[in-house]
Design a protein around this motif. Structure first.
Motif, PDB file in Angstrom:
ATOM      1  N   THR A 265      36.465  38.831  34.598  1.00  0.00           N
ATOM      2  CA  THR A 265      37.074  37.784  35.444  1.00  0.00           C
ATOM      3  C   THR A 265      37.985  38.390  36.508  1.00  0.00           C
ATOM      4  OG1 THR A 265      37.014  36.192  33.621  1.00  0.00           O
ATOM      5  CG2 THR A 265      38.534  35.726  35.423  1.00  0.00           C
ATOM      6  N   LEU A 266      38.684  39.468  36.130  1.00  0.00           N
ATOM      7  CA  LEU A 266      39.686  40.061  37.017  1.00  0.00           C
ATOM      8  C   LEU A 266      39.199  41.322  37.725  1.00  0.00           C
ATOM      9  CD1 LEU A 266      42.865  39.737  34.735  1.00  0.00           C
ATOM     10  CD2 LEU A 266      42.092  38.186  36.550  1.00  0.00           C
TER      11      LEU A 266
ATOM     12  N   GLU B  70      38.415  41.244  31.688  1.00  0.00           N
ATOM     13  CA  GLU B  70      38.203  42.300  32.681  1.00  0.00           C
ATOM     14  C   GLU B  70      37.151  41.889  33.701  1.00  0.00           C
ATOM     15  OE1 GLU B  70      38.909  46.812  31.746  1.00  0.00           O
ATOM     16  OE2 GLU B  70      37.702  45.931  30.142  1.00  0.00           O
TER      17      GLU B  70
ATOM     18  N   THR C   4      47.366  35.135  39.031  1.00  0.00           N
ATOM     19  CA  THR C   4      47.338  36.520  38.580  1.00  0.00           C
ATOM     20  C   THR C   4      48.520  37.313  39.148  1.00  0.00           C
ATOM     21  OG1 THR C   4      45.807  37.043  40.408  1.00  0.00           O
ATOM     22  CG2 THR C   4      44.843  36.613  38.242  1.00  0.00           C
TER      23      THR C   4
ATOM     24  N   ASN D  14      48.770  44.847  35.452  1.00  0.00           N
ATOM     25  CA  ASN D  14      48.772  44.464  36.866  1.00  0.00           C
ATOM     26  C   ASN D  14      49.446  45.584  37.649  1.00  0.00           C
ATOM     27  OD1 ASN D  14      48.988  43.304  39.393  1.00  0.00           O
ATOM     28  ND2 ASN D  14      49.619  41.301  38.616  1.00  0.00           N
TER      29      ASN D  14
ATOM     30  N   GLY E  78      46.789  35.931  44.513  1.00  0.00           N
ATOM     31  CA  GLY E  78      45.809  36.147  43.458  1.00  0.00           C
ATOM     32  C   GLY E  78      45.057  34.881  43.089  1.00  0.00           C
ATOM     33  N   LYS E  79      44.030  35.062  42.280  1.00  0.00           N
ATOM     34  CA  LYS E  79      43.286  33.898  41.802  1.00  0.00           C
ATOM     35  C   LYS E  79      44.070  33.237  40.671  1.00  0.00           C
ATOM     36  CE  LYS E  79      39.579  36.076  40.588  1.00  0.00           C
ATOM     37  NZ  LYS E  79      38.235  36.358  40.028  1.00  0.00           N
TER      38      LYS E  79
ATOM     39  N   GLU F 249      40.592  41.939  41.115  1.00  0.00           N
ATOM     40  CA  GLU F 249      42.042  41.893  41.222  1.00  0.00           C
ATOM     41  C   GLU F 249      42.627  43.279  40.917  1.00  0.00           C
ATOM     42  OE1 GLU F 249      43.821  38.916  42.020  1.00  0.00           O
ATOM     43  OE2 GLU F 249      41.776  38.292  42.520  1.00  0.00           O
TER      44      GLU F 249
ATOM     45  N   LEU G 107      44.260  31.379  36.894  1.00  0.00           N
ATOM     46  CA  LEU G 107      43.624  31.268  35.591  1.00  0.00           C
ATOM     47  C   LEU G 107      44.137  30.019  34.899  1.00  0.00           C
ATOM     48  CD1 LEU G 107      44.003  34.946  34.283  1.00  0.00           C
ATOM     49  CD2 LEU G 107      42.055  33.968  35.509  1.00  0.00           C
TER      50      LEU G 107
ATOM     51  N   PHE H  79      44.055  44.942  38.577  1.00  0.00           N
ATOM     52  CA  PHE H  79      44.322  45.184  37.160  1.00  0.00           C
ATOM     53  C   PHE H  79      43.540  46.407  36.683  1.00  0.00           C
ATOM     54  CE2 PHE H  79      45.730  40.898  37.628  1.00  0.00           C
ATOM     55  CZ  PHE H  79      46.671  40.678  36.631  1.00  0.00           C
TER      56      PHE H  79
END
Length: 235
Positions: free
Chosen positions: A178-179, A176, A144, A194, A128-129, A182, A131, A184
């Protein structure tokens, strides 16, 4: 560091697999931490989602590899399973538990290293990225992959992670965004979940990290679709 579990009842075979992992570690430069288990019951007892890869013998006493894999999959949907067997037809059963691959005995290092490379590459693709969150001891980088869910609490967001809860100011709308790429999804106005850690749906609640979070009626259809896409490989 990549965590690898080896579940094999034969002592000499465990040693050989361990040597092959160490050899691949030296050749690839990837750091590994290895855990050894003598039986399916041994690895499933008090199982925690700690491993990235599990190398599992299919034929073991007390609890065979397929039974152990089903138990593991019920709580850990993400770990990479690679079966070890001396009979190719057994490996086909691995699809029932979404096994990534299988290794045939007697184990050849060239083939083993190829399986390891595929498994490691799969882990890297799923990373994941990161944060940057403000924790008590300053700014902390959090993957993440280590976040179970995020909870709204007034003007703050509470990040429930594998290392504890990190609380800082922010809005769910910005998070939201930003992710968005991903895994989520919102189960209600207060929780962003997640999907990789979802272990079940019970009526109108989602089970995650040992907790039950409410699924709201307006969010239920979209949330269930996101979960179905994730489980089916859509993310």
């Amino acid at each position: 560091m990549i965590r690898i579990a080896v579940a094999e009842d034969n002592k000499e075979m465990r040693k050989q697999i361990g040597k092959f992992i160490k050899r691949y570690e030296e050749e690839s430069g990837e750091p590994f931490e290895i855990f050894y288990y003598e039986d399916g019951r041994d690895i499933t007892e008090n199982y925690k989602c700690l491993f990235d890869i599990i190398l599992m013998d299919i034929e073991m006493p007390n609890m065979d590899g397929m039974t152990a894999a089903r138990k593991i999959r019920s709580v850990d949907p993400e770990v990479i399973l690679v079966f070890i067997t001396n009979m190719a037809q057994y490996a086909i059963k691995g699809y029932e538990v979404r096994a990534m691959d299988f290794v045939l005995k007697p184990i050849n290092y060239t083939m083993f290293s190829m399986k390891m490379k595929n498994a490691v590459n799969s882990i890297k693709r799923s990373e994941g990225k990161s944060l940057l969150l403000t924790a008590n001891n300053g700014v902390q980088k959090v993957s993440t992959n280590d976040i179970y869910y995020i909870e709204v609490e007034g003007h703050y967001l509470c990040y429930h992670t594998s290392e504890g809860v990190i609380r800082q100011q922010g809005t769910m709308k910005d998070l939201e965004s930003t992710l968005q790429d991903e895994s989520f999804a919102r189960c209600n106005q207060c929780y962003l979940v997640n999907l990789k850690y979802v272990t079940g749906i019970v009526q109108n609640t989602v089970e995650i990290a040992g907790e039950s979070l409410q699924i709201s009626r307006p969010k239920k259809k979209i949330f269930m679709q996101a979960l179905a896409n994730y489980v089916g490989g859509g993310q």
